[in-house]
Design an enzyme around this catalytic site. Sequence first.
Site, short mmCIF file in Angstrom:
data_model
loop_
_atom_site.label_atom_id
_atom_site.label_comp_id
_atom_site.label_asym_id
_atom_site.label_seq_id
_atom_site.Cartn_x
_atom_site.Cartn_y
_atom_site.Cartn_z
N HIS A 12 -13.45 -22.16 8.70
CA HIS A 12 -13.72 -21.60 7.38
C HIS A 12 -13.68 -20.08 7.41
CE1 HIS A 12 -16.39 -19.97 4.24
NE2 HIS A 12 -15.80 -20.88 3.48
N ARG A 35 8.75 -7.46 29.48
CA ARG A 35 8.24 -7.20 30.83
C ARG A 35 7.44 -8.39 31.34
NH1 ARG A 35 7.39 -2.42 27.86
NH2 ARG A 35 8.55 -0.61 28.64
N ARG A 78 12.93 -9.26 31.88
CA ARG A 78 13.05 -8.68 33.22
C ARG A 78 12.14 -9.44 34.17
NH1 ARG A 78 11.42 -2.52 33.75
NH2 ARG A 78 9.32 -3.43 33.82
N GLU A 88 19.45 1.46 37.17
CA GLU A 88 18.42 2.47 37.37
C GLU A 88 18.48 3.12 38.74
OE1 GLU A 88 14.71 0.38 36.93
OE2 GLU A 88 15.40 -1.33 38.10
N GLY A 115 17.56 1.87 32.96
CA GLY A 115 16.18 2.32 33.02
C GLY A 115 16.19 3.82 33.24
N SER A 116 16.06 4.58 32.17
CA SER A 116 16.32 6.03 32.26
C SER A 116 15.28 6.75 33.11
CB SER A 116 16.39 6.64 30.86
OG SER A 116 15.20 6.36 30.13
N ASN A 117 14.05 6.26 33.17
CA ASN A 117 13.03 6.93 33.98
C ASN A 117 13.39 6.87 35.46
OD1 ASN A 117 11.43 7.77 31.87
ND2 ASN A 117 10.08 5.99 31.95
N ASP A 118 13.65 5.65 35.97
CA ASP A 118 13.98 5.52 37.39
C ASP A 118 15.31 6.18 37.71
OD1 ASP A 118 11.80 4.41 38.62
OD2 ASP A 118 12.40 2.35 38.26
N CYS A 132 16.73 1.10 27.72
CA CYS A 132 15.38 0.85 27.25
C CYS A 132 14.49 2.03 27.65
CB CYS A 132 14.83 -0.46 27.83
SG CYS A 132 15.10 -0.70 29.59
#
Length: 793
Positions: free
Chosen positions: A419, A509, A576, A678, A699-702, A749
């Site tokens: 309810h 992820r 991934r 990456e 994976g632009s960071n790595d 990404c």
Amino acid sequence: MPGIRHVLGLDELGIGDVKTAGGKNASLGELLRELAAVGVSVPEGFATTAEAYWEFLDANELRGLIAAQVARLRRGEPVSSVGAAVRSAILAAQLPAGLHESIRAAYRELGQRAGRRDLDVAVRSSATAEDLPNASFAGQQESFLNVSGETALLEACKRCYASLFTDRAINYREDQGFDHLSIALSVGVQRMVRSDLAGSGVLFTIDTENGFPHHVVVSAAYGLGESVVQGLVEPDEYTVFKPLLRGDTRARPITAKARGRKESKIVYSGGGERVRTEDTSGAERNSYVLDDEEILTLARWGVLIEDHYGTPMDVEWAKDGRTGELFVVQARPETVRTRQAPGSLHTYRLLESGQRLVSGIAVGDAIAAGRVCVLRGPEEIDRFEPGTVLVTTSTDPDWEPVMKRAAAIVTDHGGRTSHAAIVSRELGVPALVGAGDATRRLAPGAEVTVCCAEGETGYVYAGRLDFEERELDLAAVPETRTAVSLNLANPDAALRWWRLPADGVGLARMEFIVANHIKAHPMALLHPERLAPEDRARIAELVEGSAGGAEYFVEHLTHGAARIAASRWPDPVILRMSDFKTNEYARLIGGGPFEPAEENPMLGWRGASRYYSEGYREGFALECRAVRRVRDDIGLTNLVVMIPFCRTLREADQVIGVMAEEGLRRGENGLRVYVMGEIPANVVLAAEFAERFDGFSIGSNDLTQLLLGVDRDSAELAELFDERDPAVIASIERLVATAHANGRPVGLCGQRPSDDPDFARALVSAGIDSISVAPDSFLAVKENVLAAESEAG
């Protein structure tokens, strides 16, 4: 009164007979008449007519009395006094002889067909204004269960008539502007389904938390259904993906199963209408009420009912413990999400963190703050202060006058179909249900923030926290040639964003599902004998009710990935495979014995290198098993697999070989396998990687970290870490060109395209196929990409 039909068989009624038999009985008749032939089971029964109700009032001169009492109410007399006077008069009145005999005759005939004298029946109220598209009278009138014998049935019928004038029903009609003497009541009498010996619950053919139209959500508890509807227990909850139920399919699209606490159940206490509440056993609490076949049967019935009515439906069901049969005992249109405008998306986000005081099932997706007002029962309602956070054990319709004045609602008990949950959605008030001990842990008068914007679990935080509310006009989202998809991690939150016109999910992820839903290291689940006693105990507690540690891991990962895949069906969802570093794996329950201590985990045993190694090969097999279930059993073939941190071609071949051994073969059942781009080696040998994989995701960071030799987490080197460095841009351009030359798509990404229009421009110029971003950055990226495409011409 000659010519009056006092009683009609339910199978004589249809949806057009609301004025004759009320919304509930008309709907049951429609189900019996139109859907029984396609397999929907509904208990047979009969209904008294609206004409019979008016005859009852006139025979006892009650119209004038009711009108006089309503006049008292509008002069300021309390509703409790007015309601008590009307109910007392109805209960003291006599049923006209014709109605009295018609009910008795219909009851005897029902008993003869069932082969039982004094058949036990359910007696339910059905108002002639009930379950209209613009108003819900559900729960306003009474139902009586386990009624046996003619005398008890006749009394229950009068009590149904009287329940048209409960205090809550009077208040509701006053609020909605309904004339009290324009609404009649029909009494429905159905053969009682012995759900006291099995279970019962509710299903919705729409996800009521977010309006997602492709889910059937089934709630289930042991015993009679009142424990679910009244929110007395936290039920099991099962989610089924509707598109894969239709047509000739072997899919078994159960995308989520959550085992509720189910601490108690309502069962028969003897003859008449007496019931009692008793504790469930430990085995019941640790088991699911329904098996998968029963879940799928109910979901298919829900789809048939929705298709017949042409609108999302709210359906009550019951299982007979004597025969094992399932039945639909009520169906009505869903009246909350179907009234909401689909053209905009409201989002809420906390801007600061705080101490979590309690958690529960989130109802809605809003945030609210206020002072705590703890009320132990409806007798304390007069103490409620408008604008405070209502905290109580559970609610029923008697609480509705104060619920609409609350900033938020928190209950100890209940599930999504209780309810408190249903009314909170209708009122647009955020709520936490099934919070366990909120009435004990939340101090009266304390300032708190109730947050339902973090997924299926909601939290009460100490203090008033800052938050923002945003409204996104979906019609204003621009179209772009470059696909823009979403980065998603939390399966619970994925459906918050289903309305976004995104091109699938570019990055889901797996490690979030493992860390937040599974919580244990997969090797620890497989080898608890290698753990310290404390961790062994924690593992045992986690997997209780599952068929061992392996099944616990696979089931939770399957359902987490399936919910994300369902949220974007049929667009691609790229999952991934696990990419924890060793220090992160070690922090999972039982992870320590299975992880080495590394000086630099970022460059250590992570990604692809784990999947074929002796130290993790068994864990990767569980990941593969979950992916197979999502794709092959559930049927969500839009799930794409992605391999992270794949350093060499030899490693790629080893991973692909292990996946094949686990039943995941590229191209089989449409399976696509991507690789993260990456590592510089992925760029240099892009053509060779393209032979082994179906696509790339940058994976632009790595990639930036490894190209520039800069630790991305180093504060001292922060100025050097730049994804727009010429070396990074050149590598992206080279990877895209080589991949395209080999017929492979490339996505990226990362957050940078939303923050940096120049970076988005560089990606579009390079010919990137897709960009995947966090949902709250989606609009900014679309605008940046559109501007870049316009410049490129």
